[in-house]
Every structure is written in C-alpha cells, then in structure tokens.
Design an enzyme around this catalytic site. Structure first.
Site, PDB file in Angstrom:
ATOM      1  N   HIS A 165      -3.077   8.543   5.287  1.00 40.84           N
ATOM      2  CA  HIS A 165      -3.285   7.210   4.733  1.00 40.84           C
ATOM      3  C   HIS A 165      -4.701   6.774   5.133  1.00 40.84           C
ATOM      4  O   HIS A 165      -5.426   6.208   4.331  1.00 40.84           O
ATOM      5  CB  HIS A 165      -2.219   6.276   5.292  1.00 40.84           C
ATOM      6  CG  HIS A 165      -2.247   4.898   4.724  1.00 40.84           C
ATOM      7  ND1 HIS A 165      -2.184   4.654   3.374  1.00 40.84           N
ATOM      8  CD2 HIS A 165      -2.352   3.680   5.324  1.00 40.84           C
ATOM      9  CE1 HIS A 165      -2.236   3.332   3.167  1.00 40.84           C
ATOM     10  NE2 HIS A 165      -2.340   2.733   4.329  1.00 40.84           N
TER      11      HIS A 165
ATOM     12  N   CYS B 223       0.800  -1.230   0.000  1.00 40.59           N
ATOM     13  CA  CYS B 223       0.000   0.000   0.000  1.00 40.59           C
ATOM     14  C   CYS B 223       0.829   1.274   0.000  1.00 40.59           C
ATOM     15  O   CYS B 223       0.307   2.356  -0.225  1.00 40.59           O
ATOM     16  CB  CYS B 223      -0.944  -0.011   1.188  1.00 40.59           C
ATOM     17  SG  CYS B 223      -1.604  -1.647   1.550  1.00 40.59           S
TER      18      CYS B 223
ATOM     19  N   HIS C 155      -9.739   1.972  -0.460  1.00 43.25           N
ATOM     20  CA  HIS C 155      -8.284   1.852  -0.405  1.00 43.25           C
ATOM     21  C   HIS C 155      -7.798   1.345  -1.766  1.00 43.25           C
ATOM     22  O   HIS C 155      -7.989   0.179  -2.093  1.00 43.25           O
ATOM     23  CB  HIS C 155      -7.904   0.887   0.707  1.00 43.25           C
ATOM     24  CG  HIS C 155      -6.433   0.841   0.997  1.00 43.25           C
ATOM     25  ND1 HIS C 155      -5.491   1.456   0.192  1.00 43.25           N
ATOM     26  CD2 HIS C 155      -5.748   0.269   2.017  1.00 43.25           C
ATOM     27  CE1 HIS C 155      -4.287   1.253   0.705  1.00 43.25           C
ATOM     28  NE2 HIS C 155      -4.422   0.537   1.818  1.00 43.25           N
TER      29      HIS C 155
END
Lengths: 418, 428
Positions: free
Chosen positions: A308, A172, A345
């Site tokens: 994030h 990620c 995400h």
C-alpha cells in the site's frame, strides 16, 4: 467452489491513458507527480498532485453519457470498457444475467470547480441557498451525478449487463475489496460467471485539494514528494485514476478460450477498530493472514508484495511491521515495492492499479521500483526495490495490500498460471 | 460449507421514533413521521415536508464523545441503531470474537457538496474581477472550511465508527446503491456467514435524505410529489412522487450454531438472497421488470420456497407512479393470479422514502409483524383510489396472520433490485 481468474484489465493514471503506457513509464521509474497548475497554490499547504491528463483519453462510448458522469465515473467507465473489450467477454454467448459490475468509488464531488463557482455566485448575491435553484448547473442530470451507483449502471446500460451492479466504498481499500468481493461471489456462488470490478478516484481539482489539504496525511513537499518507506517521507500525494479488471470463473474463461492474466487465490479484509485516520499493524496482519488462509498457502510461497506504501510516516511503518509479523525472516527475502511513489495515492483505484502493475511484473519477470528512495529508515528495513526496476525476477505468487481512511484493510493474492 | 444464518437482534431509528419499541408502537397506532422540515430552509423548494428525525442526541452512542465531530448526520443514526441491535441480541464484549465478527453496511450518497466550500469562497472571491483569488483562498479560505470534511463526507464513515465502537474487526464492505444499499448489505452479510467468512455480522444501513441538495436533485429529476401534496401515498392513482426521510437500521446476523451456543432468541432465518439490474435507464423504469423478476425468482429458488409458501411481501413502494407499477407488475408476473392473494404491506407513507436505510427498516418492520402475528395496514391507502395497474392484495385493514415466511423486496431508481427471503425460525 470454482477457480477464479482475470481475463481483461486496464488502468488510467497520471502515468498514462492506459496500462501499456503506465507500465512502460513505471519501468523507467518515471514520476507522475506534478506541480498543481490549474490554480495558484502559492498560499496552499500542498503543491503537487498526480492528475490524469484528460485530453489524452478517448471516451470510447456515446458522448450522450458524459453529462451523467462525475470525473470519477468517467475514469471508471473508460477503463472498464477497455478491459471488457480486451477480455472479449461479451463476444461470447455468455448469459448477461451472469455478469455483474462492481465500482469502488470515493471522492465524490458532485460538481466541477467551474460549477462550484457558478453556484456560489448565485448564492452570494443574497446569501440564500434557494437562489442556487435557478442555476442550470443543477440540470436534470445532476441527480445521476450525485447518485454514485449510476457509475456502474452506465456500463450496464452500454453493454446490456444484467447481473448485480454494485458500488462500494471502504475508502482507500475499496479497489481491493471490489476485486475481492467479485472473487468470492464467483468462487462460491454459481449464479455469476464474470464481474467487471474496479475502482476510481478523482480528487486532484480545487474541491478535492481543498477538502483533503487540511488532513495532515498529505505531504507538503514540492519535489520527490511521494517517497514511500524513505526516512524523510512526510505524507501522500493525491493521485487520480482508475483501474478495472474482468474477473471470471476459470471454467468460463477456458470454455471461451479467453486470454488469462492471473488467478486470484485469496482475499482477506479486516477492520482496525482503532482510529479513523490511522493505519494499524494488526489490521494489515489480519488481512494478510486471511488472504493466505483462503489461498491455502504459507508465507514461503509469496515472491513479491505490492505495498500500500502511501508515503505517510505512519502507514509505511505499520505495513512494514505487519509484513515482518506475518512473514518472519522471510520478510527480508521478499521484494516489497510501492507504485504510489510514481502515481501518488489513487485512493479507490489504488488496489486495482497495484494488481494490474503486479500482473505485468509476473508476465515480464521484472520488479517495478519504489522511486524517490534515498534515506534508509532503520524501522523500515525491507527490500523496497529502490529507484530502479529489477529484471529477471520470477514471480509465481504475489500479495497486494490496501488500507483505508476509516480503518479498513484488504489483501489480495494472485498467482501466475503459466 | 453452507451454514445457516439467523437474525438474533435488530435496532432501528426512524422518523417514527428512536428505538425498537417506539417504532413498533408508532406502527401499531399508525403514527406518521412526516412533518415540516426544520433542518434547512425550504424556501424555493416545491416540497416543504419530510421524514425528519427530531430530538435525537448522538453522544450516548459514542464511548469516545470526541468522535461525534468526525461523523455526519446519517452515520450518527446508525450508531444508535447498532447499539439497540447489539443490546437486543445480548451481545457483550465477552460473547463474540471481534476477529470473526463482520460489518456490512449500506450508506447514502454522502460527499462533498457545493455549500461546503462557500465559506472559503466568501473570504476569497474577487467580485470585481469575477474570479476566485486563490492567494486569499489558500491563506484565508482553507481555514474557514470544516477541517473534518474529508472524513465526515466518507460514505464509509459509519462503517469506521461502528467498527471502533463495537470492536468489530472481521470481514466488511460498504455499499452505496440508493434504496437497495441495505438490502444488498444484508444479502452479502448472509452470504459471508453462509460461506464461512464470519460468525456474527452487524448488517444494515443508514441514510439521510433530509438535505437541501437531495431535495434539489429530486426536484430536478421529477421525483417529488406535485406542489402542495403532503400526505404520502403509495399504489394510489392520485399520487406520484416521493417524500424523503432518514434513519438507520441494523440487524445482527449470526451463524445458527453460534447463536444456539449463546442461547439467545432467534427472530428469523435468512434463506435466500438475489439481486439483478435492468440495464435500461438511469431514471426511467423499463416497461417490463425483467431484472426484478429474476431477482425474486432466484431468491425463492435459493430459499427452496414455493410461491404459496410466502405469507407477506414487503415491497419498496416508493410512491412513484412508474415505480409502483413496475413493482406490482413484477409481483404479478412472478406469482400469477394466485400470488395476488399474498398480503403486501409497506410503511413508506409513514416514514418517508428511507433511501439506503429502506431495506433494513422494512425488514425490521416485518419482524415486528411476525412477532405480533399480525399484518399492519398500508397507511393512507383506500380501495377507492388504489391504482388499477397495482392489483395486489394491498393490506388496508389490520389482519391476523401467522407469518412463516416473507419477502423483503427493494428496488432503486436506475433499475437495481434485491430480494431477501426470511423465515420464522423453528417451524420446519
């Protein structure tokens, strides 16, 4: 040492085929998270994803390339071509050996669900793997699809770009790492003038959902599923998309009179050395401090943090704790928002899409919100720009965080050059 | 701030053996590692052999053995390679700062394979209706899947566990780029130390091509040798193809002053790195190797080395006819007639094609030769069958040589090249 700027960019997400559409919808606080419709999920633990609408994307190059690309490669190249066209980089007489490509990839499904089904049927006749061999599922293009780095090679081929073609993955955080590496290479090395850097991810189909639904980092909520920093947050929503920026030396950009979106001034990356699935405040602390150090600025210069903010109980707490550790009292004065509340995400794309959203905020003096925020978590007590955009907020310098499965953390700092 | 970057340790695991000594001995004796595949059923595939690592147990390379289940076959190899490298470099928890220690890794094309989902389909496919019963898939199928598949298939799986195992917390990245991945990782690690972003870096790569789907993909792409051909040859006109292998290598790169302060032996110094691509085709090689030539010239220029100062060339040597010709042509064009005198050697015919581990494994094999003052010959190659287009000084007999400087050259199918220049330390 050279200064480094962004001269082109585009993003594809569940909120639109391009950055313009995404920005407009994010400003309205729209939610790009939808019930899974491709298959019956009544018996699945997760019910929603944030997929891209492929019908809306116009593939901007020769159709011949389509068979060589996975969905993730397709999304990367569609955004990269658009970013390149916007930057007008290739209209200039720049030496093609001095241009490179970085594609951050993950979620490498080598097959689509219909191909999976076809290969399964061949296998299931006698439970023999070798029977798959006869399948035209595995055409000669199969090699290119499972070779992840062909993603960037396709772009290189389309535009005759001759510098390094890189494929990176730190899960990620990879999108931010791709931009960070492009920044460092152009800053420190005099062999490159520009790099096309970005990330892409496609995990919203049956294969992606199957592989990740058993990891308890995903939310089982059906409504307002992605709620970063909210007390009731329970996990992330799988998003799909890509974000690509053209990173260029200031010198080169000025020479060719290119439009400049922002300057990249700092990058930091760190490893948690902790646990594979867990974020850790120290990892964030180190990547943020590393980026601030490289930028040569202190915490008072930061006007906005693009979090994030995945909406997992653990990440959002770790990230908040780390912001407080690094920024001290100033943590409470800096707006922190998470666009994952709107587009889920997007894994390898997420850091780059954050950057693209942040540049818009700088240009328009508007803060994009963290939507689905209702209940305050006493441990997450920063200004998350809840639910609605905030106007007339001037950002000169912004920081963007990423953190990945596998324990990698990355931070980028950008500055408005106007 | 250009700092000097040296190699203070290395570790390897390959089809030739587990550990540095085993590999060096195999090279000295010319023992190959290509054998019939035991890992999967080769029924229906044209190639039945490979460079498979056998007799390896990963548990001792994990402090926390329960982590083994979160790793995959290839990332377990890199755990071993890193442990060997760390030991060789004399690194202990108290002589490096985790915050200034980085990790740059090249890994293979791991991902979600079709077969990973067959267990779920087995219990949910409705053969009468000819479709997946998603209710059953959700209820009965999902639990049949490996719950760790999302983690084990991560291309950065090794990066994560190396970080945990050795408490590495600094600069990092993970490259996926077929057979140039570890060359690129080492090159970027070199730059990172040179530019001051880290003092110590574990750099290298790992891969396992001993996998049913890799064989399948290679067969479909025409990369395997003709059926029945099982003695891997390179630069040989009777041969065209690759035999897959697997393994891992790690080198410890260190800033010179940091290494001196630790007072440890220095095995080499990296002085140049460059990379380029051809933008030609995803599988075919271009008629002229312009990208590779550019990479070699840039690396030599950065190393400030003239072509007559190169004592050894370690090429990719894939054994693909077009690849061998492509690479030979690049060397011929860079080094001209004089260059034909530079010895060229490779051990691909012993290990198999090492994918993402290629660059680092080759680098470690070159370090063995530097240490022995000897160039080991290319296995399975005779002058009689050497391909005419590959006119180079291919070493076919052991050769005494003080190797002061060597090139580590890698290319990947699709046209990316990396070139590293490595010097023996302490000669200038």
């Amino acid at each position: 040492m050279r200064r480094v700027v962004i001269t082109g960019m585009d993003a594809i997400s569940s909120l639109g085929k391009d950055k313009q559409e995404m920005w407009q919808r994010m400003e309205r606080g729209e939610e790009g998270v939808f019930p899974i419709k491709d298959f019956d999920v009544s018996a699945f633990p997760i019910k929603v994803t944030a997929p891209v609408d492929y019908d809306k994307i116009a593939w901007p190059a020769d159709d011949e390339w389509l068979k060589y690309m996975t969905d993730a490669a397709y999304l990367y190249n569609a955004a990269a071509i658009s970013a390149l066209q916007e930057s007008l980089l290739l209209e200039s007489p720049i030496d093609r050996k001095r241009i490179g490509i970085i594609a951050a990839l993950y979620g490498n499904k080598f097959l689509t669900p219909p191909e999976l089904e076809r290969s399964y049927l061949l296998y299931a006749k006698k439970n023999r793997f070798s029977d798959i061999l006869d399948s035209n599922v595995f055409a000669s293009s199969y090699y290119s699809r499972r070779t992840l780095y062909s993603t960037g090679l396709i772009l290189a081929k389309i535009y005759h770009i001759l510098g390094p073609v890189k494929t990176t993955d730190t899960a990620c955080s990879s999108g931010s790492d791709a931009v960070g590496e492009a920044f460092r290479l152009i800053k420190n090395d005099d062999t490159l003038d520009a790099m096309i850097a970005g990330g892409t991810s496609s995990l919203t189909d049956l294969i992606g959902v199957s592989a990740y639904s058993l990891i308890d980092a995903l939310t089982t909520y059906e409504e307002r599923a992605s709620r970063p920093f909210d007390k009731t947050r329970s996990g992330f929503v799988i998003g799909e998309g890509s974000g690509v920026v053209v990173v260029e030396s200031l010198e080169s950009a000025l020479k060719r009179g290119a439009p400049i979106y922002a300057e990249i001034i700092g990058y930091g990356s760190s490893l948690n050395a902790y646990r594979v699935t867990d974020a850790h405040p120290e990892g964030y602390t180190k990547s943020m401090r590393g980026a601030l150090k490289e930028a040569g600025i202190d915490v008072n210069s930061i006007d906005y943090i693009s979090a994030h903010g995945t909406s997992t109980p653990q990440n959002d707490l770790s990230e908040t704790t780390a912001i407080k550790a690094v920024f001290g009292d100033r943590a409470y004065k800096i707006p922190v928002s998470s666009i994952k509340s709107m587009i889920g995400h997007t894994v390898c794309a997420s850091g780059v899409i954050q950057l693209i959203a942040t540049i818009r905020m700088m240009k328009e003096s508007v803060l994009l919100p963290t939507i689905n925020y209702r209940e305050k978590d006493p441990q997450c007590d920063l200004d998350y720009v809840p639910n609605v955009k905030r106007e007339n907020y001037r950002i000169t310098t912004a920081l963007s965080n990423s953190s990945g499965l596998g324990g990698s953390n990355s931070t980028l700092i950008i500055k408005n050059m106007e | 701030m250009n700092r000097e970057v040296v190699i203070t340790g290395y570790g390897i695991i390959s089809p030739l053996g587990i550990g540095n000594e085993a590999n060096k001995n195999a090279l000295l004796q010319g023992h190959g590692g290509i054998k019939p595949i035991t890992l999967f059923d080769t029924d229906g595939l044209s190639l039945k052999v490979g460079g498979e690592i056998q007799g390896f147990s990963p548990a001792k390379f994990f402090k926390n053995r329960s982590n083994v289940k979160y790793t995959n076959r290839s990332s377990r190899f890199v755990m071993a390679a890193a442990a060997f490298a760390k030991e060789k470099a004399g690194l202990t928890e108290d002589n490096y700062n985790p915050e200034n220690t980085g990790l740059y890794i090249g890994s293979g094309e791991t991902g979600l394979e079709a077969t990973d989902f067959f267990p779920a389909l087995d219990v949910s496919y409705d053969h009468e209706k000819g479709e997946i019963d998603f209710k059953k898939y959700g209820e009965l199928g999902l639990v049949e899947l490996d719950p760790f598949i999302g983690l084990t298939s991560l291309p950065n799986n090794g990066l994560c566990f190396l970080s945990i195992e050795h408490n590495i917390r600094g600069q990092n990245n993970n490259y996926i780029k077929s057979s140039v991945a570890s060359g690129e990782a080492i090159g970027m690690a070199y730059k990172s130390i040179k530019w001051g972003y880290a003092d110590v870096i574990f750099a290298g790569g790992y891969d396992s091509l001993i996998n049913f789907f890799v064989y399948l993909a290679y067969e479909k792409a025409g990369l395997l040798p003709p059926k029945g051909e099982e003695i891997y040859r390179v630069y040989d006109r009777t041969w065209n193809g690759m035999i897959p292998g697997e393994g891992a290598g790690i080198v410890i790169l260190e800033e010179l002053a940091h290494a001196k302060k630790r007072g440890v032996p220095i095995y080499g110094k990296i002085t140049g790195f460059a990379e380029a691509n051809e933008a030609y085709d995803l599988v075919q090689f271009p008629p002229e190797p312009e990208g590779m030539i550019y990479a070699i010239r840039q690396a030599l220029q950065e190393a400030n080395a003239s072509q007559d100062e190169i004592d050894l060339i370690s090429p990719q040597a894939s054994g693909l006819r077009d690849g061998d010709i492509y690479e030979a042509k690049a060397l011929q064009r860079v080094f001209g007639k004089q260059g034909l005198k530079i010895p060229v050697t490779t051990f691909t015919p012993l290990t198999g094609f090492m994918g993402a581990a290629s660059g680092v494994v080759d680098l470690i094999y070159s370090l063995f030769q530097v240490e022995e003052n000897k160039i080991f010959p290319i296995p399975n190659l005779t002058r009689a069958t050497q391909r005419e287009e590959c006119e180079l000084n291919l070493v076919t007999q052991p050769m005494a040589k003080d190797i002061k400087r060597f090139l580590n050259l890698n290319y990947a199918i699709g046209g990316s090249s990396t070139c590293l220049v490595v010097e023996k330390y302490g000669q200038e």
